[in-house]
Design a protein around this motif. Structure first.
Motif, PDB file in Angstrom:
ATOM      1  N   GLN A  50       0.841  -1.190   0.000  1.00 27.97           N
ATOM      2  CA  GLN A  50       0.000   0.000   0.000  1.00 27.97           C
ATOM      3  C   GLN A  50       0.880   1.246   0.000  1.00 27.97           C
ATOM      4  O   GLN A  50       1.845   1.322   0.771  1.00 27.97           O
ATOM      5  CB  GLN A  50      -0.919   0.014   1.224  1.00 27.97           C
ATOM      6  N   PRO A  51       0.591   2.242  -0.836  1.00 27.31           N
ATOM      7  CA  PRO A  51       1.396   3.468  -0.859  1.00 27.31           C
ATOM      8  C   PRO A  51       1.331   4.206   0.475  1.00 27.31           C
ATOM      9  O   PRO A  51       0.373   4.070   1.235  1.00 27.31           O
ATOM     10  CB  PRO A  51       0.747   4.299  -1.973  1.00 27.31           C
ATOM     11  N   GLY A  52       2.368   4.993   0.758  1.00 27.98           N
ATOM     12  CA  GLY A  52       2.347   5.845   1.936  1.00 27.98           C
ATOM     13  C   GLY A  52       3.522   5.678   2.869  1.00 27.98           C
ATOM     14  O   GLY A  52       3.741   6.520   3.737  1.00 27.98           O
ATOM     15  N   ARG A  53       4.309   4.614   2.698  1.00 28.21           N
ATOM     16  CA  ARG A  53       5.471   4.422   3.556  1.00 28.21           C
ATOM     17  C   ARG A  53       6.737   4.921   2.852  1.00 28.21           C
ATOM     18  O   ARG A  53       6.804   4.968   1.627  1.00 28.21           O
ATOM     19  CB  ARG A  53       5.631   2.955   3.950  1.00 28.21           C
ATOM     20  N   PRO A  54       7.780   5.280   3.610  1.00 24.48           N
ATOM     21  CA  PRO A  54       9.024   5.763   2.985  1.00 24.48           C
ATOM     22  C   PRO A  54       9.724   4.650   2.207  1.00 24.48           C
ATOM     23  O   PRO A  54       9.681   3.481   2.592  1.00 24.48           O
ATOM     24  CB  PRO A  54       9.874   6.208   4.191  1.00 24.48           C
ATOM     25  N   THR A  55      10.365   5.026   1.139  1.00 28.26           N
ATOM     26  CA  THR A  55      11.183   4.087   0.378  1.00 28.26           C
ATOM     27  C   THR A  55      12.539   3.903   1.068  1.00 28.26           C
ATOM     28  O   THR A  55      12.919   4.667   1.954  1.00 28.26           O
ATOM     29  CB  THR A  55      11.405   4.604  -1.052  1.00 28.26           C
ATOM     30  N   MET A  56      13.262   2.888   0.642  1.00 28.46           N
ATOM     31  CA  MET A  56      14.558   2.603   1.245  1.00 28.46           C
ATOM     32  C   MET A  56      15.520   3.788   1.101  1.00 28.46           C
ATOM     33  O   MET A  56      16.263   4.123   2.030  1.00 28.46           O
ATOM     34  CB  MET A  56      15.166   1.365   0.590  1.00 28.46           C
ATOM     35  N   GLY A  57      15.498   4.428  -0.066  1.00 27.75           N
ATOM     36  CA  GLY A  57      16.362   5.589  -0.269  1.00 27.75           C
ATOM     37  C   GLY A  57      16.025   6.732   0.663  1.00 27.75           C
ATOM     38  O   GLY A  57      16.917   7.436   1.161  1.00 27.75           O
TER      39      GLY A  57
ATOM     40  N   THR B 166       5.822   8.103  -8.831  1.00 32.20           N
ATOM     41  CA  THR B 166       6.761   8.816  -7.958  1.00 32.20           C
ATOM     42  C   THR B 166       6.822   8.201  -6.563  1.00 32.20           C
ATOM     43  O   THR B 166       7.806   8.418  -5.843  1.00 32.20           O
ATOM     44  CB  THR B 166       6.379  10.305  -7.835  1.00 32.20           C
ATOM     45  N   ARG B 167       5.815   7.421  -6.186  1.00 28.77           N
ATOM     46  CA  ARG B 167       5.878   6.778  -4.869  1.00 28.77           C
ATOM     47  C   ARG B 167       6.984   5.730  -4.801  1.00 28.77           C
ATOM     48  O   ARG B 167       7.363   5.311  -3.714  1.00 28.77           O
ATOM     49  CB  ARG B 167       4.539   6.155  -4.504  1.00 28.77           C
ATOM     50  N   TYR B 168       7.516   5.300  -5.964  1.00 28.40           N
ATOM     51  CA  TYR B 168       8.615   4.333  -5.958  1.00 28.40           C
ATOM     52  C   TYR B 168       9.892   4.946  -5.385  1.00 28.40           C
ATOM     53  O   TYR B 168      10.841   4.228  -5.091  1.00 28.40           O
ATOM     54  CB  TYR B 168       8.901   3.819  -7.370  1.00 28.40           C
ATOM     55  N   TRP B 169       9.942   6.264  -5.269  1.00 32.51           N
ATOM     56  CA  TRP B 169      11.077   6.926  -4.623  1.00 32.51           C
ATOM     57  C   TRP B 169      10.594   8.030  -3.663  1.00 32.51           C
ATOM     58  O   TRP B 169      11.304   8.979  -3.371  1.00 32.51           O
ATOM     59  CB  TRP B 169      12.056   7.492  -5.650  1.00 32.51           C
ATOM     60  N   GLY B 170       9.385   7.866  -3.142  1.00 30.53           N
ATOM     61  CA  GLY B 170       8.786   8.886  -2.291  1.00 30.53           C
ATOM     62  C   GLY B 170       9.282   8.841  -0.852  1.00 30.53           C
ATOM     63  O   GLY B 170       9.914   7.878  -0.409  1.00 30.53           O
ATOM     64  N   SER B 171       8.964   9.895  -0.117  1.00 22.36           N
ATOM     65  CA  SER B 171       9.384   9.997   1.287  1.00 22.36           C
ATOM     66  C   SER B 171       8.330   9.451   2.247  1.00 22.36           C
ATOM     67  O   SER B 171       8.593   9.337   3.451  1.00 22.36           O
ATOM     68  CB  SER B 171       9.672  11.456   1.648  1.00 22.36           C
TER      69      SER B 171
ATOM     70  N   GLY C 148      12.724  12.485   0.125  1.00 22.25           N
ATOM     71  CA  GLY C 148      12.311  11.747  -1.058  1.00 22.25           C
ATOM     72  C   GLY C 148      13.340  11.869  -2.175  1.00 22.25           C
ATOM     73  O   GLY C 148      14.207  12.747  -2.171  1.00 22.25           O
ATOM     74  N   GLY C 149      13.255  10.962  -3.151  1.00 23.96           N
ATOM     75  CA  GLY C 149      14.181  10.992  -4.270  1.00 23.96           C
ATOM     76  C   GLY C 149      13.917  12.169  -5.196  1.00 23.96           C
ATOM     77  O   GLY C 149      12.769  12.546  -5.419  1.00 23.96           O
ATOM     78  N   VAL C 150      14.993  12.747  -5.718  1.00 24.23           N
ATOM     79  CA  VAL C 150      14.901  13.823  -6.706  1.00 24.23           C
ATOM     80  C   VAL C 150      15.172  13.213  -8.073  1.00 24.23           C
ATOM     81  O   VAL C 150      16.256  12.666  -8.315  1.00 24.23           O
ATOM     82  CB  VAL C 150      15.909  14.947  -6.408  1.00 24.23           C
TER      83      VAL C 150
END
Length: 289
Positions: free
Chosen positions: A12-19, A50-55, A63-65
């Motif tokens: 489910q979207p909403g959690r921070p990515t590893m980066g 964008t959630r694949y690199w989101g904060s 978050g990823g730029v």
């Protein structure tokens, strides 16, 4: 959902990515560049979210730029005609003065993130164009990667990844699209492999020859595997394979990983795991450790 799960540990979207977690936990090693940079290549297939690199629920600055393949490497990193660097600095100072007043009144951490983002964006106006100009790389390095300045590719992004690692960027995420070969696999899979194989091998070679590999962990893989049996019509020149989440392979290099070590085993058909299963959560914990 599978990509989101592999990036965040939850489908489910909403959690921070590893980066984002790494940027949050380790901070920045280069004040002129983001701690987490995303480079994309390839075309077709499913879109990149964008959630694949989101904060997630962390402050936005972690978050990823995403760097772009054409035009300005980051949107609006260049000043418009007639706007000097001095004018830009005065504008940011004025905006941040208002933001600091609002922060004092409201205490909203999103305002603090906005102030930091403006400051970083100003510094990136100098650092990013220099970083992304690979035309100054020696010919032997461009040939090693198969990179061509000005022509977007996975190879170019692998070279940019090395340049980012050299400059202390904590987490660099390369996304190469269009591996979803439900059909036309005899043509599609070799094409994708040719697009990625040389650049990936060159990145490890280049990091090693510069003494960077021992401190840089390279992770190569996808969000799931493919079935060992065909999907759709079966012809000599056209067949496909479906999604297969039970077992699949990633490879890693550098960063303390044991050389030549293979962990885990499937049955003879590549369908079920028969030895040493690794859950995605356990993989994340290992990588973060």
């Amino acid at each position: 959902p599978a990509v989101t799960f592999f990036a965040t540990g939850n489908q489910q979207p909403g959690r921070p990515t590893m980066g984002a977690w790494l940027a949050y936990g380790l901070g920045s090693a280069n004040r002129d560049l983001p701690s987490f940079v995303v480079l994309t290549s390839g075309g077709g297939g499913q879109t990149l979210q964008t959630r694949y690199w989101g904060s997630g629920f962390l402050p936005a600055q972690y978050g990823g730029v995403q760097f772009r393949n054409a035009g300005d490497p980051v949107l609006f990193v260049s000043n418009p005609p007639g706007v000097s660097s001095t004018t830009r600095r005065e504008l940011i100072d004025s905006a941040n003065e208002l933001n600091r007043m609002a922060l004092g009144n409201l205490g909203d951490p999103a305002i603090a993130a906005q102030i930091e983002n403006y400051e970083l964006a100003f510094r990136m106006q100098t650092s990013v164009p220099e970083l992304t100009d690979i035309s100054k790389e020696p010919k032997e390095i461009l040939d090693l990667y198969g990179a061509t300045p000005g022509k977007p590719s996975f190879a170019n992004n692998c070279l940019l990844a090395r340049r980012l690692a050299e400059r202390g960027v904590r987490f660099i995420q390369l996304c190469h699209r269009d591996w979803d070969h439900h059909s036309d696999l005899p043509k599609g899979l070799p094409t994708k492999c040719k697009e990625t194989d040389q650049g990936a091998a060159a990145l490890i070679t280049d990091l090693k020859q510069r003494g960077l590999l021992e401190d840089t962990l390279v992770i190569w893989g996808g969000e799931f595997g493919r079935t060992a049996y065909s999907q759709g019509e079966i012809k000599a020149d056209n067949f496909g394979r479906d999604h297969h989440p039970r077992c699949y392979t990633i490879w890693m290099a550098g960063g303390g990983i044991k050389r030549g070590h293979v962990y885990g085993e499937t049955d003879d058909f590549g369908y079920n795991i028969v030895n040493d299963p690794v859950h995605v959560h356990d993989l994340h914990a290992t990588l973060l450790h």
